[in-house]
Scaffold this active site. Structure first.
Site, PDB file in Angstrom:
ATOM      1  N   ASP A  13      31.874 -35.968  65.867  1.00 33.48           N
ATOM      2  CA  ASP A  13      33.038 -35.116  65.581  1.00 33.48           C
ATOM      3  C   ASP A  13      32.634 -33.751  65.036  1.00 33.48           C
ATOM      4  OD1 ASP A  13      34.881 -37.303  66.185  1.00 33.48           O
ATOM      5  OD2 ASP A  13      34.257 -38.141  64.261  1.00 33.48           O
ATOM      6  N   HIS A  41      36.374 -35.460  72.315  1.00 38.41           N
ATOM      7  CA  HIS A  41      36.130 -34.063  71.986  1.00 38.41           C
ATOM      8  C   HIS A  41      37.317 -33.223  72.447  1.00 38.41           C
ATOM      9  CE1 HIS A  41      33.848 -35.287  75.617  1.00 38.41           C
ATOM     10  NE2 HIS A  41      34.353 -34.215  76.168  1.00 38.41           N
TER      11      HIS A  41
END
Length: 427
Positions: A13, A41
């Protein structure tokens, strides 16, 4: 032209989608080399936000060929859901290539993943429940189903039956579940064959020929270094190798063809799921980072655990990946803090430790040793050069660079595609 690897240098992340998208206009191929739809993403293009889980970020760049390599595990239903969603928004997905050697996440892999986590209760790993781990386990146990198997019904049936022999014993005798019918699984998988066929290719050959022809190939890792099955905080890890070595095994491109390895670093630290996290904040600062940074998992929807920047794990990422550069993201989130603590070392059993401990037990006991850096209050989202940043923001970046062991060549100052400062060109 040598290849580049772009990967997460923390627990995932970190903003890899933004970084890959930034480079997308300068590369010819973007390759996912491991993981599956457990990696999420977000890419922002203009006023459009795209949440991708399985597809490479390069699919949003028309000039780029997106590739799903042999090291990825593919859930066909998720793949087509993402493709349909992009097509509906006018994105051309016809250039996508998928390795015929990539393994398929089957319905029984998802079932086993979910019931196992439920059975473990408080001892669960915190998987996404999407069948990733069981699919990689089948691969290692040599009972996995590959995409190429969809084009030979006899082989597909034999493999599904072999895989279900053990799984049905587990489901019925341990988890008190119904047995799964092999015929139903085969029938479902065969429904994907025709639609997948235009995308299936010998991607090993394609990528190596592209490099021989001086094309630029970017390898995009999912998750992050500290989630690597070999080099992460085991057992709280993923089931594949997001580290740089995985780019080779997951694509069939040799290491001598890789010239640059770029680590993505968030300006603070986050983690999803269980596992040690020395700099985790359980106070109002942690909540502020979560709120301002929008720290909610793209794939899981779970709130991310938030903490200050950890230079110890950044140095570790530099070492195990051979990083040549960093891309620092979300610097803008830190605007407004008078002091910004940075973890420079750990205290373990009363001793100062400056490197990631080898022992799992020691890491669980690690307490952060902080150095406070002065913060800034100015809006940095319009900054176009490093010199446009406030002096304290510049000092923060330089301090992280020195502590982490590789130059910071780009900085994200906002979520938009154009909200990036490029200090050194990656290509």
């Amino acid at each position: 032209m040598p290849a580049l690897v772009l990967l997460g240098a923390q627990w995932g992340d970190e903003g890899k989608g933004k970084a890959t998208d930034l480079l997308g206009g300068s590369v010819d191929y973007v390759v996912r080399y491991q993981g599956g739809n457990n990696a999420g993403h977000t890419v922002v293009v203009g006023d459009q936000k795209y949440a991708l889980h399985l597809l490479p970020s390069g699919i949003l760049t028309p000039e780029c060929t997106p590739v799903i390599g042999n090291g990825v595990v593919v859930d066909p239903s998720v793949l087509f859901s993402e493709l349909n969603g992009l097509n509906e928004r006018g994105v051309d997905t016809s250039k996508l290539l998928i390795s015929g050697n990539a393994h398929i996440i089957t319905p029984y892999n998802v079932t086993v993943d979910k019931v196992t986590e439920r059975f473990l209760g408080k001892r669960k790993i915190g998987t996404t429940g999407r069948g990733i781990g069981p699919t990689y386990a089948d691969k290692i146990n040599r009972v996995g189903i590959r995409i190429q198997d969809l084009y030979d019904e006899s082989i597909l049936t034999q493999k599904v039956e072999a895989a279900l022999d053990g799984k049905n014993q587990l489901l019925t005798k341990v988890f008190n579940r119904r047995a799964i019918e092999a015929g139903q699984v085969v029938e479902e998988l065969l429904t994907y064959a025709d639609r997948l066929k235009p995308y299936v290719a010998d991607t090993v050959l394609v990528l190596n020929k592209a490099l021989d022809d001086d094309k630029v190939v970017l390898f995009e890792g999912g998750q992050g270094t500290l989630l690597d099955i070999d080099h992460g905080t085991y057992p709280f890890v993923t089931s594949s190798n997001p580290t740089a070595g995985g780019a080779c095994t997951g694509s069939g491109v040799g290491p001598t063809k890789i010239s640059r390895v770029i680590g993505i670093l968030k300006a603070y630290t986050t983690r999803v799921g269980a596992g040690p996290f020395p700099t985790e904040l359980l106070d109002e600062d942690g909540e502020a980072l979560r709120r301002i940074g929008g720290e909610r998992g793209v794939t899981t929807g779970r709130d991310r655990r938030c903490g200050w920047f950890d230079a110890v794990i950044a140095r570790y990422a530099t070492r195990v990946n051979g990083l040549t550069d960093f891309f620092l993201t979300k610097l803008d989130v830190l605007t407004g803090w008078e002091q910004i603590p940075v973890c420079v070392a750990y205290e373990i059993d009363g001793k100062r430790v400056e490197e990631l401990p080898y022992s799992q037990t020691d890491f669980h006991h690690a307490k952060p040793i902080y150095e406070n850096l002065p913060g800034w209050s100015e809006d940095i989202t319009k900054a176009k050069t490093f010199e446009d940043l406030p002096k304290n923001a510049q000092a923060y970046v330089r301090a992280l660079e020195e502590m982490s062991g590789a130059p910071i060549s780009a900085i994200g100052v906002g979520p938009g595609r154009d909200e990036t400062i490029e200090i050194n060109s990656f290509i």
